[in-house]
Design a protein around this motif. Structure first.
Motif, short mmCIF file in Angstrom:
data_model
loop_
_atom_site.label_atom_id
_atom_site.label_comp_id
_atom_site.label_asym_id
_atom_site.label_seq_id
_atom_site.Cartn_x
_atom_site.Cartn_y
_atom_site.Cartn_z
N TRP A 108 0.85 -1.19 0.00
CA TRP A 108 0.00 0.00 0.00
C TRP A 108 0.89 1.25 0.00
O TRP A 108 2.03 1.23 0.47
N GLY A 109 0.35 2.34 -0.53
CA GLY A 109 1.02 3.64 -0.42
C GLY A 109 2.11 3.87 -1.45
O GLY A 109 2.91 4.78 -1.31
N LYS A 110 2.12 3.06 -2.53
CA LYS A 110 3.17 3.22 -3.56
C LYS A 110 2.58 3.51 -4.94
O LYS A 110 3.31 3.51 -5.94
N ILE A 112 0.66 1.56 -6.65
CA ILE A 112 0.58 0.34 -7.48
C ILE A 112 -0.84 0.13 -8.01
O ILE A 112 -1.05 -0.17 -9.19
N MET A 113 -1.84 0.32 -7.13
CA MET A 113 -3.21 0.07 -7.59
C MET A 113 -3.67 1.15 -8.57
O MET A 113 -4.38 0.86 -9.53
N THR A 114 -3.24 2.37 -8.36
CA THR A 114 -3.57 3.43 -9.33
C THR A 114 -3.05 3.03 -10.71
O THR A 114 -3.78 3.11 -11.71
N GLU A 115 -1.81 2.56 -10.74
CA GLU A 115 -1.18 2.16 -12.02
C GLU A 115 -1.94 0.99 -12.66
O GLU A 115 -2.17 0.98 -13.87
N ASP A 140 -16.06 3.61 5.46
CA ASP A 140 -14.84 3.74 6.28
C ASP A 140 -13.56 3.41 5.50
O ASP A 140 -12.47 3.51 6.06
N ASN A 141 -13.70 3.01 4.25
CA ASN A 141 -12.52 2.57 3.47
C ASN A 141 -11.92 3.76 2.71
O ASN A 141 -11.95 3.83 1.48
N GLN A 142 -11.34 4.65 3.51
CA GLN A 142 -10.78 5.90 2.97
C GLN A 142 -9.78 5.66 1.83
O GLN A 142 -9.80 6.35 0.81
N ARG A 143 -8.90 4.68 2.00
CA ARG A 143 -7.88 4.42 0.97
C ARG A 143 -8.54 4.11 -0.36
O ARG A 143 -8.07 4.53 -1.42
N SER A 144 -9.62 3.33 -0.29
CA SER A 144 -10.25 2.89 -1.51
C SER A 144 -10.98 4.04 -2.20
O SER A 144 -10.90 4.20 -3.42
C1 LIG Z 1 -7.78 -0.06 -1.65
C2 LIG Z 1 -6.28 -0.26 -1.82
C3 LIG Z 1 -5.99 -1.05 -3.08
C4 LIG Z 1 -5.64 1.13 -1.95
O1 LIG Z 1 -4.24 0.98 -1.89
P1 LIG Z 1 -3.29 2.26 -1.96
O2 LIG Z 1 -1.93 1.82 -1.70
O3 LIG Z 1 -3.86 3.34 -1.11
O4 LIG Z 1 -3.47 2.72 -3.48
P2 LIG Z 1 -2.33 2.96 -4.53
O5 LIG Z 1 -1.58 1.69 -4.75
O6 LIG Z 1 -2.91 3.59 -5.72
O7 LIG Z 1 -1.35 3.98 -3.77
C5 LIG Z 1 -1.77 5.31 -3.52
C6 LIG Z 1 -0.85 5.89 -2.47
O8 LIG Z 1 0.49 5.78 -2.96
C7 LIG Z 1 1.04 7.11 -3.09
N1 LIG Z 1 1.89 7.06 -4.29
C8 LIG Z 1 3.24 6.87 -4.27
N2 LIG Z 1 3.69 6.81 -5.52
C9 LIG Z 1 2.64 6.96 -6.34
C10 LIG Z 1 2.48 6.98 -7.75
N3 LIG Z 1 3.54 6.81 -8.57
N4 LIG Z 1 1.23 7.13 -8.28
C11 LIG Z 1 0.16 7.30 -7.48
N5 LIG Z 1 0.25 7.29 -6.11
C12 LIG Z 1 1.48 7.13 -5.56
C13 LIG Z 1 -0.16 8.03 -3.15
O9 LIG Z 1 0.18 9.33 -2.73
C14 LIG Z 1 -1.07 7.36 -2.18
O10 LIG Z 1 -0.56 7.57 -0.89
P3 LIG Z 1 -1.46 7.90 0.38
O11 LIG Z 1 -2.04 6.59 0.78
O12 LIG Z 1 -0.50 8.39 1.39
O13 LIG Z 1 -2.48 8.89 -0.06
C15 LIG Z 1 -5.66 -0.99 -0.57
O14 LIG Z 1 -5.83 -0.18 0.55
C16 LIG Z 1 -6.31 -2.34 -0.33
O15 LIG Z 1 -5.98 -3.33 -0.97
N6 LIG Z 1 -7.22 -2.40 0.66
C17 LIG Z 1 -7.83 -3.66 1.06
C18 LIG Z 1 -8.79 -4.22 0.03
C19 LIG Z 1 -9.90 -3.26 -0.27
O16 LIG Z 1 -10.42 -2.59 0.62
N7 LIG Z 1 -10.28 -3.21 -1.55
C20 LIG Z 1 -11.30 -2.30 -2.01
C21 LIG Z 1 -12.65 -2.79 -1.71
S1 LIG Z 1 -13.82 -1.58 -2.32
#
Ligand SMILES: CC(C)(COP(=O)(O)OP(=O)(O)OC[C@H]1O[C@@H](n2cnc3c(N)ncnc32)[C@H](O)[C@@H]1OP(=O)(O)O)[C@@H](O)C(=O)NCCC(=O)NCCS
Length: 193
Positions: A108-110, A112-115, A140-144
């Motif tokens: 998480w936080g890299k 990867i999922m955006t890409e 509650d799934n802020q990251r998503s």
């Molecule tokens: C939802 C989920 C995939 C999001 O993962 P994530 O790591 O936040 O998403 P990304 O891989 O796109 O990374 C984005 C983060 O990387 C950072 N980042 C670093 N390099 C980056 C780049 N080259 N491009 C975009 N973002 C980058 C962003 O700033 C962001 O950071 P932040 O979390 O501090 O805001 C992950 O939290 C997960 O698997 N959760 C459990 C399963 C789940 O809930 N699935 C969804 C059900 S609806």
């Protein structure tokens, strides 16, 4: 089998997105067995290699039935599966489907999922001919929801007690997000294309 099952894999700068294979079993157990990854995912974490094997069988069967609809996310550098992305609730008569995704916690936080999603969303609009891609996300799934907002999805509304949370044993409210083909094509081609 549908014609779009033949894809050998989709490449991005850091990733290969390809079908799930039996060699992914350990990685699938690590990801789908992690309580924090599964908290908002609507199922109980799996606990055994056998359960991971059954999941991969299910993924393969689902792709045979619907056309390729699920990809393992492989980090090129490590040659390791770090996540999974898929289309579900595919409603071909209405040109819409729901997108789902998950990533191992240490990745998480890299970005990867955006890409990965940038490519899979293009595949949805361009190869699956979708008009609307939905994402249903626990409030509650802020990251998503930060992730889908970053990709241009808009929040359409809230669905009360729509999912059961098997980790916390409660019903979760869900935000309904959507991205439309028209919006995607404008982002891709620009307003004057
Ligand atoms: C939802 C989920 C995939 C999001 O993962 P994530 O790591 O936040 O998403 P990304 O891989 O796109 O990374 C984005 C983060 O990387 C950072 N980042 C670093 N390099 C980056 C780049 N080259 N491009 C975009 N973002 C980058 C962003 O700033 C962001 O950071 P932040 O979390 O501090 O805001 C992950 O939290 C997960 O698997 N959760 C459990 C399963 C789940 O809930 N699935 C969804 C059900 S609806």
């Amino acid at each position: 089998m549908s014609s779009n099952t033949v894809s050998a894999g989709i490449e991005t700068e850091r990733l290969v997105l390809r079908e799930h294979i039996s060699e992914d079993t350990n990685a699938i157990l690590e990801i789908f067995g992690d309580i924090e990854v599964m908290r908002f995912f609507g199922m109980k974490p799996i606990q055994s290699l056998n359960a991971a094997r059954k999941m991969i069988d299910y993924f393969k069967k689902s792709s045979e039935e619907h056309g390729l609809n699920r990809w393992a996310i492989v980090l090129k550098d490590l040659d390791t599966v770090v996540g999974s992305v898929f289309y579900t609730n595919i409603e071909k008569p209405y040109f819409r489907a729901e997108i789902g995704y998950l990533l191992g916690r240490k990745h998480w936080g890299k970005g990867i999922m955006t890409e990965a999603l940038e490519k899979i969303i293009s595949f949805g609009f361009e190869t699956m001919n979708l008009n609307k891609i939905q994402a249903l996300i626990t409030v509650d799934n802020q990251r998503s929801f930060s992730l889908v907002e970053r990709l241009g999805f808009c929040r359409e509304g809230i669905l009360r007690e729509h999912n059961f949370n098997y980790v916390d044993n409660k019903f979760d409210d869900i935000y309904a997000y959507a991205l439309f083909a028209q919006h995607h094509h404008i982002l891709r081609d620009g307003l004057n294309a």
